[in-house]
Scaffold this active site. Structure first.
Site, PDB file in Angstrom:
ATOM      1  CG  ASP B   8      -1.805   1.128   1.383  1.00  0.00           C
ATOM      2  OD1 ASP B   8      -2.291   1.605   0.339  1.00  0.00           O
ATOM      3  OD2 ASP B   8      -2.068   1.561   2.520  1.00  0.00           O
ATOM      4  CG  ASP B  10      -2.194   7.278   0.501  1.00  0.00           C
ATOM      5  OD1 ASP B  10      -1.151   7.749   0.045  1.00  0.00           O
ATOM      6  OD2 ASP B  10      -3.289   7.343  -0.073  1.00  0.00           O
ATOM      7  CG  ASP B 132      -2.820   2.310   6.409  1.00  0.00           C
ATOM      8  OD1 ASP B 132      -3.099   1.903   5.256  1.00  0.00           O
ATOM      9  OD2 ASP B 132      -3.009   3.486   6.769  1.00  0.00           O
TER      10      ASP B 132
END
Lengths: 174, 174
Positions: B8, B10, B132
């Site tokens: 990922d 961000d 996240d």
């Protein structure tokens, strides 16, 4: 849970072929028909590698006409399948916002959640993949469906359909 | 064939948290620390839903600092795994070219073939996924690895690491 279909943009939802031939005619005055380019590789579609120059120009992807029958077909398929638009857009970074805007114009019912811009498609796992390029279909993780194009005329290793009506008819029995 | 890891952007490669806190400080004069926002949801990270306003601003994603240790970790992991950068960028169309440019700056060795901008990540199939957000990991098709962030503090349903050194150490035994 609905089965998933990955649908390619260029050459499948977007009539890149017609757009490139039209731009070439405007620039050169030479009218090539779809019949003239049948069997050519994409790189050889237009003289002097012009095709790859055109697709790198600002605005190219925003102005592509929609493939005949595509809007109706996606509407119909969406009744029974979850549609993901999967475009190998990453090679042409300028195309990213243009493709996003183009989809919003022609396919406003497709959520941003179901749009994927990628490089290679080998990590995309859907139940079906509709694409005009064997490189995307040969190793795809679902059932491969080739959408006919001038450049894949001699490739018959996958289930293959010549237009959106034929694709829609196929999915009526899936 | 090498195993694949979806990484990922961000909150994992890009330190969006630090960037948002820094912009908030510049705009308001109020200094919030990472500790202050621990346990908050993303939407509540800053007052008045400001976080979601910030991420919609032009330039936000282009100017995010890289997560400490991320560049070294991706270099190391690339020796034994095939890395795909998978970012749920489609919600914020203006971020598409910015994220592409950002990756070219900080991760120039990642090929365009291995970059994916998508909406939901449910059709991404890699052997591992580092993210996240539980919404991406809960239904992912490979082994889920949660990268710790202020907003996932109470979520412990996945293997979880607090920084890139810990992630790299984990993969040494995979």
């Amino acid at each position: 849970m609905q089965k998933t279909i990955a649908v390619d943009m260029d050459g499948v939802l977007a009539d890149v072929e017609a757009h490139a031939l039209n731009l070439y005619y405007k620039q050169s005055g030479i009218l090539l028909t779809k019949k003239d380019i049948e069997g050519r590789k994409e790189a050889e579609m237009l003289p002097d590698g012009l095709f790859y120059k055109l697709v790198r120009e600002k605005g190219f992807f925003r102005e592509v006409p929609v493939m005949p029958g595509a809007i109706e077909a996606i509407k119909k398929l969406s009744e029974n399948f979850t549609i993901y638009i999967v475009s190998a857009a990453m090679e042409f970074p300028q195309s990213l916002p243009e493709k996003r805007e183009w989809l919003a114009e022609y396919f406003p019912d497709i959520s941003w959640r179901n749009i994927i811009f990628c490089g290679d498609k080998s990590v995309i796992k859907t139940d079906y993949m509709i694409d005009d390029h064997a490189k995307n279909l040969d190793f795809c993780q679902g059932k491969a469906i080739m959408f006919a194009a001038f450049h894949n005329q001699s490739q018959n290793q996958h289930l293959k359909f010549g237009n959106w009506d034929a694709v829609t008819a196929f999915f009526e029995n899936e």
